[in-house]
Design a protein around this motif. Sequence first.
Motif, PDB file in Angstrom:
ATOM      1  N   LYS A 155      48.303  38.940  34.928  1.00 24.28           N
ATOM      2  CA  LYS A 155      48.883  39.980  34.079  1.00 24.28           C
ATOM      3  C   LYS A 155      48.015  40.089  32.823  1.00 24.28           C
ATOM      4  O   LYS A 155      47.664  39.077  32.212  1.00 24.28           O
ATOM      5  N   ASP A 156      47.661  41.335  32.440  1.00 19.80           N
ATOM      6  CA  ASP A 156      46.841  41.600  31.242  1.00 19.80           C
ATOM      7  C   ASP A 156      45.533  40.811  31.305  1.00 19.80           C
ATOM      8  O   ASP A 156      45.266  39.926  30.496  1.00 19.80           O
ATOM      9  N   TYR A 157      44.711  41.172  32.256  1.00 20.71           N
ATOM     10  CA  TYR A 157      43.458  40.465  32.519  1.00 20.71           C
ATOM     11  C   TYR A 157      42.307  41.089  31.737  1.00 20.71           C
ATOM     12  O   TYR A 157      42.166  42.313  31.690  1.00 20.71           O
ATOM     13  N   GLU A 158      41.490  40.229  31.139  1.00 26.51           N
ATOM     14  CA  GLU A 158      40.271  40.656  30.449  1.00 26.51           C
ATOM     15  C   GLU A 158      39.081  39.952  31.089  1.00 26.51           C
ATOM     16  O   GLU A 158      38.963  38.732  31.042  1.00 26.51           O
ATOM     17  N   GLY A 159      38.188  40.741  31.709  1.00 23.81           N
ATOM     18  CA  GLY A 159      37.029  40.169  32.357  1.00 23.81           C
ATOM     19  C   GLY A 159      35.968  39.723  31.371  1.00 23.81           C
ATOM     20  O   GLY A 159      35.936  40.177  30.222  1.00 23.81           O
ATOM     21  N   LEU A 160      35.088  38.833  31.830  1.00 18.78           N
ATOM     22  CA  LEU A 160      34.043  38.298  30.956  1.00 18.78           C
ATOM     23  C   LEU A 160      32.859  39.250  30.815  1.00 18.78           C
ATOM     24  O   LEU A 160      32.097  39.150  29.865  1.00 18.78           O
ATOM     25  N   THR A 173      38.897  36.760  43.294  1.00 20.00           N
ATOM     26  CA  THR A 173      38.578  35.642  44.176  1.00 20.00           C
ATOM     27  C   THR A 173      37.084  35.565  44.401  1.00 20.00           C
ATOM     28  O   THR A 173      36.385  36.576  44.370  1.00 20.00           O
ATOM     29  N   ARG A 174      36.592  34.341  44.600  1.00 24.29           N
ATOM     30  CA  ARG A 174      35.167  34.101  44.803  1.00 24.29           C
ATOM     31  C   ARG A 174      34.928  33.681  46.249  1.00 24.29           C
ATOM     32  O   ARG A 174      35.701  32.895  46.806  1.00 24.29           O
ATOM     33  N   ILE A 175      33.859  34.196  46.848  1.00 26.77           N
ATOM     34  CA  ILE A 175      33.432  33.715  48.156  1.00 26.77           C
ATOM     35  C   ILE A 175      32.026  33.149  48.025  1.00 26.77           C
ATOM     36  O   ILE A 175      31.249  33.559  47.170  1.00 26.77           O
ATOM     37  N   ASN A 176      31.728  32.187  48.883  1.00 25.95           N
ATOM     38  CA  ASN A 176      30.470  31.453  48.820  1.00 25.95           C
ATOM     39  C   ASN A 176      29.832  31.489  50.197  1.00 25.95           C
ATOM     40  O   ASN A 176      30.434  31.055  51.175  1.00 25.95           O
ATOM     41  N   ASN A 177      28.615  32.016  50.293  1.00 23.68           N
ATOM     42  CA  ASN A 177      27.986  32.234  51.588  1.00 23.68           C
ATOM     43  C   ASN A 177      26.972  31.170  51.982  1.00 23.68           C
ATOM     44  O   ASN A 177      26.400  31.253  53.064  1.00 23.68           O
ATOM     45  N   SER A 178      26.710  30.201  51.116  1.00 19.68           N
ATOM     46  CA  SER A 178      25.619  29.270  51.389  1.00 19.68           C
ATOM     47  C   SER A 178      26.083  27.888  51.821  1.00 19.68           C
ATOM     48  O   SER A 178      25.476  27.276  52.691  1.00 19.68           O
ATOM     49  N   GLY A 419      51.618  30.428  32.215  1.00 20.21           N
ATOM     50  CA  GLY A 419      51.438  31.173  30.978  1.00 20.21           C
ATOM     51  C   GLY A 419      50.016  31.659  30.782  1.00 20.21           C
ATOM     52  O   GLY A 419      49.235  31.756  31.729  1.00 20.21           O
ATOM     53  N   PRO A 420      49.639  31.961  29.529  1.00 19.77           N
ATOM     54  CA  PRO A 420      48.292  32.448  29.234  1.00 19.77           C
ATOM     55  C   PRO A 420      47.234  31.423  29.653  1.00 19.77           C
ATOM     56  O   PRO A 420      47.469  30.212  29.641  1.00 19.77           O
ATOM     57  N   GLY A 421      46.048  31.929  30.017  1.00 13.42           N
ATOM     58  CA  GLY A 421      44.980  31.034  30.430  1.00 13.42           C
ATOM     59  C   GLY A 421      43.641  31.727  30.410  1.00 13.42           C
ATOM     60  O   GLY A 421      43.523  32.921  30.106  1.00 13.42           O
ATOM     61  N   SER A 422      42.602  30.971  30.737  1.00 13.92           N
ATOM     62  CA  SER A 422      41.252  31.518  30.797  1.00 13.92           C
ATOM     63  C   SER A 422      40.430  30.686  31.765  1.00 13.92           C
ATOM     64  O   SER A 422      40.786  29.542  32.077  1.00 13.92           O
ATOM     65  N   ASP A 423      39.342  31.258  32.232  1.00 17.17           N
ATOM     66  CA  ASP A 423      38.427  30.588  33.141  1.00 17.17           C
ATOM     67  C   ASP A 423      37.022  31.055  32.824  1.00 17.17           C
ATOM     68  O   ASP A 423      36.790  32.258  32.654  1.00 17.17           O
ATOM     69  N   GLN A 424      36.085  30.125  32.759  1.00 14.79           N
ATOM     70  CA  GLN A 424      34.723  30.477  32.370  1.00 14.79           C
ATOM     71  C   GLN A 424      34.054  31.409  33.372  1.00 14.79           C
ATOM     72  O   GLN A 424      33.085  32.097  33.047  1.00 14.79           O
ATOM     73  N   ASN A 425      34.565  31.456  34.598  1.00 14.41           N
ATOM     74  CA  ASN A 425      33.976  32.330  35.615  1.00 14.41           C
ATOM     75  C   ASN A 425      34.684  33.674  35.720  1.00 14.41           C
ATOM     76  O   ASN A 425      34.092  34.638  36.206  1.00 14.41           O
ATOM     77  N   PHE A 426      35.933  33.753  35.303  1.00 16.04           N
ATOM     78  CA  PHE A 426      36.725  34.949  35.542  1.00 16.04           C
ATOM     79  C   PHE A 426      37.009  35.737  34.262  1.00 16.04           C
ATOM     80  O   PHE A 426      36.745  36.924  34.188  1.00 16.04           O
TER      81      PHE A 426
END
Length: 506
Positions: A155-160, A173-178, A419-426
């Motif tokens: 909810k209320d997402y802010e991209g990097l 979501t992330r996918i990994n091909n290697s 609750g509120p959160g963050s992720d260095q990739n998202f």
Amino acid sequence: MVRTMIGVDSTGAGCVKIMKSDADSPRTTPDSQRSKFLYNSKYALNASIAHIERVNTIPGGSGTQYFPAGSNSSNYQKLVAYGDAGGFNEAIWVLKNSAFPDLKYNMPLFDVKATRNSTGRFNQMKIQRRYSGKYYNDQGGYLFMGNWRQAPWFKDYEGLVSNWGSFLYGTVTRINNSDTNDAYNRFQSSDKRLIVWNLPGNEDPSLEAPVLAPNGSKNIIIRSDKMIIAKPGYNAETATEWQISFDSRRVPVKVIAAADIAIPAGESFYDTGITLPTNIALDVHFYTGSTIYYPWTPDMEDGAGAEYWFSGSRIYFNAASALRARFMLYLDAGDSPTNGSNKVFRQFTEGGVDVVQFLRPGSANPPSWADIVIDSRWPCVQIIKEGYFPVSAGSPVETVVTFDATGMFPMVKYMTKHGPGSDQNFGSWQASIKLPSVRQLIYSTSSNFECGDSSHCRLTQTSATFVTNRGRPGDYYNDDDDPGTWRTEGADDVLGIRYYILGIPA
């Protein structure tokens, strides 16, 4: 033939009912006897899948691709961003609510079925141990299941990055091909199924209209272009989608196989008896002993659990050790229907079994999977009970929900609220819901080893006991940079649980 009723029952309500046994009357059998109905349009809550999205590599993909074609960072519904993070060939999928046109809820019940890159088998119910260079002599870390690695619904997402933009509701979501080594891949697969249900996954109430007392309204419409059964007390000619129990354009979730079976160590299979289509999803509770746990028992071991996959008419399992699997196999009929002259009602005998089908109007003969609204061989999922409750601090805290599943085959689905959160990739967000997951510390200062973001449920025929651990740390370890110094890390605490007790006649 299978006893089927289209009309007014003994209570005066217009309805559609299909019985499990020919010995029971669809007109007079009380609706409270749920186990006797393969389908009953009078039940107030309906379970339906809005969409199953296959998340994998788009051939020839590079940079950032927006969908639908011609959209951009301000108005896309779905984007796929390709990159090479950490030396791996990766792609990030961002899916807004608008990517699912049939979705009616902002924060829906959802699931992710992830496959293992090296085998293509579904493995999100397996257990792995988290190792890290920061642990002195491996003194620290945790055991976790694949669900824990799947991203939330935000909810209320802010991209990097600017080309992702921001949105009110959706998921990433992330996918990994290697990486084909599951010990390092850690459930970041190249092929996932995102199953989005038309049910709320947070504290929002259901939009389904309540059943009213019969009042003489026209409940039933059957004609060449449609078949509509309004809930008791509503007029089928004017009813909104939430006042309708049966609509040949609105497909309920059907269970094409269900069982509770013993699985030996190694490879085994369950034969469903029908050639399985591609648009299916398996919900499974793996457990040992006599207690049914979901999503996993808190007594975890590295490598425990089982992978599963489909081939022909069989569901295959590969288990690390002997256990049990309690499962429902759902059919998603969200694809486009065929064209033809079939009417909405069809009867036939197949393999010595009398079958009643309700079809989307104007389907081909024979109909496709997507044309079948109801089939008497496959019971429709009933919602025995649903609700939301806030989670208080403490470890463990048990919340017991009671219900009556007499004669039913129950399973549980639930989401955890955060609750509120963050992720260095998202990026960052104001609130989220996640798949339920069990995570257990390897070393702890107390006898309870579950982390603050961990939860599980014990299921019986009469109750579901939810166990939470709000306030517990997310890691506890001997610091490799300063041996003898034990450190803790926080966890994204579970703040609430939205649950559904689903069932079909046993």
